[in-house]
Design a protein around this motif. Structure first.
Motif, short mmCIF file in Angstrom:
data_model
loop_
_atom_site.label_atom_id
_atom_site.label_comp_id
_atom_site.label_asym_id
_atom_site.label_seq_id
_atom_site.Cartn_x
_atom_site.Cartn_y
_atom_site.Cartn_z
N LEU A 169 7.10 4.58 -2.84
CA LEU A 169 6.59 5.41 -3.95
C LEU A 169 7.75 6.20 -4.53
N THR A 176 -7.59 -0.56 -9.10
CA THR A 176 -7.09 -0.45 -7.73
C THR A 176 -5.68 -1.03 -7.57
N VAL A 177 -5.38 -2.11 -8.28
CA VAL A 177 -4.06 -2.73 -8.13
C VAL A 177 -2.99 -2.06 -8.99
N ASP A 197 6.90 8.29 -14.54
CA ASP A 197 5.76 8.97 -15.15
C ASP A 197 6.12 9.54 -16.52
N ARG A 199 -2.14 11.07 -6.61
CA ARG A 199 -2.76 9.99 -7.41
C ARG A 199 -2.95 8.74 -6.55
N PRO A 230 0.44 4.43 -9.55
CA PRO A 230 0.11 5.81 -9.96
C PRO A 230 0.71 6.22 -11.30
N THR A 231 1.66 5.45 -11.82
CA THR A 231 2.22 5.78 -13.14
C THR A 231 1.80 4.76 -14.20
N ARG A 279 4.82 7.59 -19.52
CA ARG A 279 3.37 7.77 -19.60
C ARG A 279 3.04 9.13 -20.22
N LEU A 290 2.63 12.21 -7.43
CA LEU A 290 2.22 10.80 -7.48
C LEU A 290 1.49 10.41 -6.20
N TYR A 291 1.80 11.12 -5.09
CA TYR A 291 1.11 10.80 -3.84
C TYR A 291 -0.38 11.13 -3.94
N VAL A 331 -7.07 -2.97 -2.04
CA VAL A 331 -6.60 -4.28 -2.50
C VAL A 331 -6.84 -5.32 -1.42
N LEU A 348 -1.03 9.57 8.23
CA LEU A 348 -0.08 9.71 7.14
C LEU A 348 -0.65 10.57 6.01
N GLU A 405 9.03 7.63 -8.27
CA GLU A 405 9.46 9.02 -8.46
C GLU A 405 10.92 9.08 -8.91
N PRO A 462 5.36 5.62 1.68
CA PRO A 462 5.74 6.68 0.74
C PRO A 462 7.20 6.56 0.26
N ASP A 506 0.85 -1.18 0.00
CA ASP A 506 0.00 0.00 0.00
C ASP A 506 0.90 1.24 0.00
N LEU A 507 1.00 1.92 -1.14
CA LEU A 507 1.95 3.03 -1.27
C LEU A 507 1.60 4.22 -0.38
N VAL A 508 0.34 4.29 0.07
CA VAL A 508 -0.03 5.35 1.01
C VAL A 508 0.73 5.16 2.32
N LEU A 509 0.86 3.90 2.74
CA LEU A 509 1.57 3.60 3.98
C LEU A 509 3.08 3.56 3.79
N ASP A 552 -6.62 0.27 2.37
CA ASP A 552 -6.03 -0.29 1.16
C ASP A 552 -7.08 -1.19 0.50
#
Lengths: 277, 277
Positions: free
Chosen positions: A144, A178-179, A154, B177, A182-183, A157, B174-175, B138, B241, A149, A141, A136-139, B136
């Motif tokens: 990510l 969902t899976v 990106d 997104r 972001p790029t 794309r 990207l965050y 997923v 977060l 980055e 970073p 989970d990229l939110v958790l 998440d």
């Protein structure tokens, strides 16, 4: 396991890509060889049953080739899956799907690799090209930053977006969205003529897909990652869920339609063995 | 806390939306009143310091209004944030941002609500409209089904996509997104004339934003959710977060540029108190 003569025939059939155009075939062959060259002896030969390496519908209007190569125990690669599907359409044309995906095992928490080209007519193509994250990229970073980055993922794309024939593609499955990362490159390309589509594949999709595979090889698959016990358990759960859904949604819905229930079940049951974490 | 005369002035200034067109103002006012009517007495008055309820740059070329109303302890709403920003551009035009967001607390693990309209010229608008997930998806496919599939949240996105002037918008962060949902509306609208933009706001953005807010009110904010202890701890970490990153990326980068460091820090420091989980 040793490759048999039958296995070699299955591999040749896969690498033949008999139903797609030269630029499309070249793109796929370059990706397969780049990936295989990098991992070289770490990948075992494909030992799928012959009727799973190549299969067709009862009427013969649809046929497909499938290759799965497992990684040796010393490899971060769990398995590499290559496939093509060809199906004659009632309208006279054909549907051709070619795909290559690479799944890492639990020793490495980097993203996987995925490319899929879906050509439903000479002038219409859907491209899915992504490094799907396994956390989970939110958790996370930092992941990510490291994988998406700092690698400027990106950029390809954005480059593709500039081509006038390229439009965003939204999968009808929200789970597939969902899976994705972001790029993620998910585009539909429609051209007035076939010639222009081949140009776009040769001059744009080919270099862009190599670029994304290069990022995956250099910064993901070959990264030294320290995966602790708790993370490993979490990764196992998440990988398992995604792989299960991939079989269920992505393949489970289209395969029976294309090949009939019996053939589809044979192939999916075999695939499920590899998709189990 | 009781609202003071100063607080009432701050609220009036916010609801005035003095720099945006009538359709744009109507859209915002409708959303604010729909949201406030639903929660009625559950929301405390805004008690931000007067110089945070309304603030401007030293030169006076940029000014902004901010309202934050916390939910009572019996409410699933943590707080509701409304804001507008107006900034004269060196080119002669102006940048106008209006936003409304609603954050739920840890008693409810449903998605939050977010709308942001960024108008950088009379003929150019970026719309972000989403129910950002707090888990998440997923790992929680049931939540994906409950909040996004069963509520047909992709329909308004598809409807909007059909308008020829509407193009997808990719945040450079990207965050941003990563924290968005699979049905997030992120579009850039460019029209030949201002009149057409006002038509699109009135006839499309207005009903679509009400529809999405309606889904949020009926199926998220007012849903009965059973959040266990472990889930609650996880939610707290993830909410924390995201909120931290929202301040850091989304606001922390543009606020100092628009209002100068001193004003930006004053506002962000105050906001941070609300954004702490």
């Amino acid at each position: 396991p040793m490759a048999t003569t039958q296995d070699e025939a299955g591999r040749r059939k896969f690498l033949d890509f008999p139903f797609v155009s030269a630029p499309h075939k070249n793109l796929m062959l370059d990706l397969v060889s780049t990936l295989e060259n990098r991992f070289d002896s770490q990948l075992l030969p494909c030992t799928l049953p012959p009727d799973v390496q190549h299969y067709q519908s009862q009427s013969g209007t649809a046929q497909a080739s499938l290759q799965i190569r497992s990684g040796q125990s010393n490899s971060p690669v769990d398995f590499v899956l290559g496939s093509w599907v060809h199906s004659e359409l009632p309208t006279g044309g054909s549907l051709d799907i070619t795909s290559l995906s690479a799944y890492l095992n639990l020793s490495n928490d980097s993203p996987n690799f995925l490319i899929e080209l879906i050509r439903s007519s000479p002038t219409m193509l859907v491209l899915i090209l992504d490094l799907p994250p396994r956390k989970d990229l939110v958790l996370w970073p930092d992941d990510l930053k490291t994988f998406y980055e700092d690698t400027h993922l990106d950029k390809p794309r954005q480059d593709l977006e500039k081509i006038p024939e390229v439009q965003p593609y939204y999968s009808s499955s929200l789970y597939v969205r969902t899976v994705s990362s972001p790029t993620a490159i998910m585009v539909r390309i429609e051209t007035p003529e076939e010639e222009r589509m081949e140009d776009i594949i040769r001059n744009h999709l080919d270099p862009i897909s190599k670029q994304v595979l290069g990022v995956w090889l250099d910064h993901c698959a070959c990264a030294k990652r320290d995966v602790g016990e708790a993370e490993r358990a979490h990764l196992k759960k998440r990988d398992g869920l995604i792989r299960g859904k991939t079989i269920e949604i992505d393949l489970g819905s289209s395969f029976p339609r294309l090949f009939g229930t019996e053939v589809a079940n044979r192939v999916l049951d075999t695939m499920r063995e590899y998709f189990t974490v």
